[in-house]
Design a protein around this motif. Structure first.
Motif, PDB file in Angstrom:
ATOM      1  N   PRO A 199      32.126  46.907  42.498  1.00 34.91           N
ATOM      2  CA  PRO A 199      33.286  47.110  43.039  1.00 34.91           C
ATOM      3  C   PRO A 199      34.126  47.184  41.932  1.00 34.91           C
ATOM      4  O   PRO A 199      33.582  46.636  40.854  1.00 34.91           O
ATOM      5  N   LEU A 200      34.953  48.455  40.857  1.00 36.92           N
ATOM      6  CA  LEU A 200      35.389  48.668  39.905  1.00 36.92           C
ATOM      7  C   LEU A 200      36.396  47.145  38.996  1.00 36.92           C
ATOM      8  O   LEU A 200      36.805  47.532  38.550  1.00 36.92           O
ATOM      9  N   ALA A 201      36.666  46.633  40.368  1.00 39.88           N
ATOM     10  CA  ALA A 201      37.599  45.600  40.392  1.00 39.88           C
ATOM     11  C   ALA A 201      36.827  43.968  41.150  1.00 39.88           C
ATOM     12  O   ALA A 201      36.596  44.203  41.979  1.00 39.88           O
ATOM     13  N   THR A 203      36.217  41.311  43.162  1.00 39.50           N
ATOM     14  CA  THR A 203      37.606  41.153  45.149  1.00 39.50           C
ATOM     15  C   THR A 203      36.403  40.108  45.484  1.00 39.50           C
ATOM     16  O   THR A 203      35.538  40.229  45.710  1.00 39.50           O
ATOM     17  N   HIS A 206      34.272  41.502  48.045  1.00 40.35           N
ATOM     18  CA  HIS A 206      32.886  42.320  48.058  1.00 40.35           C
ATOM     19  C   HIS A 206      31.459  41.612  48.699  1.00 40.35           C
ATOM     20  O   HIS A 206      31.365  40.034  47.814  1.00 40.35           O
ATOM     21  N   ARG A 245      31.763  59.136  39.947  1.00 42.29           N
ATOM     22  CA  ARG A 245      33.558  58.112  40.294  1.00 42.29           C
ATOM     23  C   ARG A 245      33.321  57.210  41.132  1.00 42.29           C
ATOM     24  O   ARG A 245      32.540  56.590  41.816  1.00 42.29           O
ATOM     25  N   ASP A 246      34.574  57.095  41.200  1.00 40.51           N
ATOM     26  CA  ASP A 246      35.397  55.594  41.986  1.00 40.51           C
ATOM     27  C   ASP A 246      35.431  56.174  43.949  1.00 40.51           C
ATOM     28  O   ASP A 246      36.352  57.509  43.277  1.00 40.51           O
ATOM     29  N   TYR A 247      34.601  55.859  44.398  1.00 43.02           N
ATOM     30  CA  TYR A 247      34.592  56.200  45.863  1.00 43.02           C
ATOM     31  C   TYR A 247      35.324  54.327  46.401  1.00 43.02           C
ATOM     32  O   TYR A 247      34.506  53.341  46.582  1.00 43.02           O
ATOM     33  N   GLU A 248      37.085  54.548  46.360  1.00 43.32           N
ATOM     34  CA  GLU A 248      37.146  53.826  47.424  1.00 43.32           C
ATOM     35  C   GLU A 248      37.035  52.823  47.147  1.00 43.32           C
ATOM     36  O   GLU A 248      36.966  51.469  47.342  1.00 43.32           O
ATOM     37  N   GLY A 249      36.821  51.916  44.947  1.00 45.64           N
ATOM     38  CA  GLY A 249      36.817  51.460  44.626  1.00 45.64           C
ATOM     39  C   GLY A 249      36.059  50.794  43.843  1.00 45.64           C
ATOM     40  O   GLY A 249      35.110  49.670  43.815  1.00 45.64           O
ATOM     41  N   LEU A 250      34.635  51.806  44.460  1.00 49.36           N
ATOM     42  CA  LEU A 250      32.733  51.112  44.567  1.00 49.36           C
ATOM     43  C   LEU A 250      32.752  51.903  43.422  1.00 49.36           C
ATOM     44  O   LEU A 250      33.194  53.987  43.027  1.00 49.36           O
ATOM     45  N   ARG A 251      31.589  50.851  42.832  1.00 52.06           N
ATOM     46  CA  ARG A 251      30.885  53.061  42.213  1.00 52.06           C
ATOM     47  C   ARG A 251      29.384  52.558  41.790  1.00 52.06           C
ATOM     48  O   ARG A 251      28.815  51.118  41.837  1.00 52.06           O
TER      49      ARG A 251
END
Length: 312
Positions: A199-201, A203, A206, A245-251
């Motif tokens: 996750p990019l942030a 959570t 996850h 890129r950002d795949y729905e908040g995932l990388r």
């Protein structure tokens, strides 16, 4: 001192010969009649002088899948030391794998080391790469299907059941009801890259998919065994993390993809399951990836050629 474990090994060829058993194990070993449904045999030329000397033959037999056929043989009851001797006797053209006898008993058998060469009916389960995303021709799986069916249009089939976005958890949950109608002899699993996404942030929701790789592969192995199908695991392809890129908040990152590759290969080695390493064909070739993750049509063709060389 560790006590030797008993092992059951299906044999239909030279290992049934008491002279070969005495040469390998120092004695004839206990055996019982057995039948292996869904297989036939074909000749396998042997070049290893030690194996030829032990058996007296330069052509052995190997197993090949065929619906409605059966191979009659025996189950040899071996110790750890016996099994190691049998492994040393079998040449590199063979790999020891689990099979299901007509009686329902799971035993060892020596199969073709090239896992897709003896296959007839292949079911592919996986994610968007196996699905063929970004290739209007259907990706590496479609190339595999075309070549496989062309070899024997009457008997060969490939069923691509890959679903974009799937994780290994999803694949292990979705696969069981899909297999019986397709009569598979080979289950080719091509998923896992989505388990590696981070996750990019932060959570709490996850779940780290890498922590469950072994459990999910174990579940898929059990599913395959119920159908007497050979499990073949295709590892992840190279990831160009500079372009993901950002795949729905995932990388997706290269480090996590490499960790997935290591985990999958280690599990397959430990459990005597075929692993096809798909990393090298696209490594450091960003021009063969559309977005850092999904191959271009040329990338899919490259993956197919590599897969074909590994498994045929």
């Amino acid at each position: 001192m560790t006590e030797s474990r008993p092992h059951a090994l299906f044999s239909f060829g030279t290992l049934m010969d008491e002279r070969v058993q005495t040469a390998l194990f120092g004695r004839p070993v206990p055996s019982s009649p057995a039948s292996l449904a869904g297989y036939t045999t074909r000749p396998q030329p042997i070049t290893d002088p030690a194996v030829i000397a032990a058996s007296g033959l330069d052509v052995h037999l190997t197993l090949e899948r065929r619906i409605g056929a059966a191979v009659e043989g025996v189950v040899l009851h071996l110790t750890d030391q016996d099994l190691a001797a049998a492994d040393a006797y079998e040449v590199d053209d063979y790999a020891r794998r689990r099979v299901l006898l007509s009686s329902g008993e799971s035993v060892w058998a020596y199969l073709d080391a090239k896992p897709l060469r003896p296959a007839a009916r292949i079911v592919i389960v996986g994610d968007s790469i196996a699905y063929g995303r970004c290739d209007p021709q259907g990706g590496w799986a479609a190339h595999l299907a075309a070549a496989h069916i062309a070899e024997n249009e009457a008997a060969h089939r490939v069923f691509n059941l890959a679903i974009p976005g799937s994780t290994l958890t999803g694949v292990s949950e979705q696969t069981p009801p899909l297999l019986a109608p397709r009569l598979p002899d080979t289950l080719l699993v091509a998923a896992g890259i989505n388990d590696s996404a981070v996750p990019l942030a932060a959570t709490e929701a996850h779940v780290d998919g890498l922590a469950h790789i072994a459990d999910n592969l174990g579940s898929l192995a059990a599913i395959a065994m119920r159908h007497n199908a050979r499990l073949v695991v295709a590892g992840p392809t190279w990831v160009d993390e500079e372009r993901t890129r950002d795949y729905e908040g995932l990388r997706f990152t290269e480090a996590r993809a490499l960790a997935l590759r290591e985990c999958m290969q280690a599990w397959c080695d430990e459990n005597y399951v075929d692993y096809l390493d798909m990393w090298e064909p696209l490594r450091d070739k960003p021009e063969l990836l559309v977005d850092g993750v999904h191959p271009t049509p040329e990338g899919h063709q490259t993956l197919y050629k590599h897969l074909d060389a590994l498994s045929r």
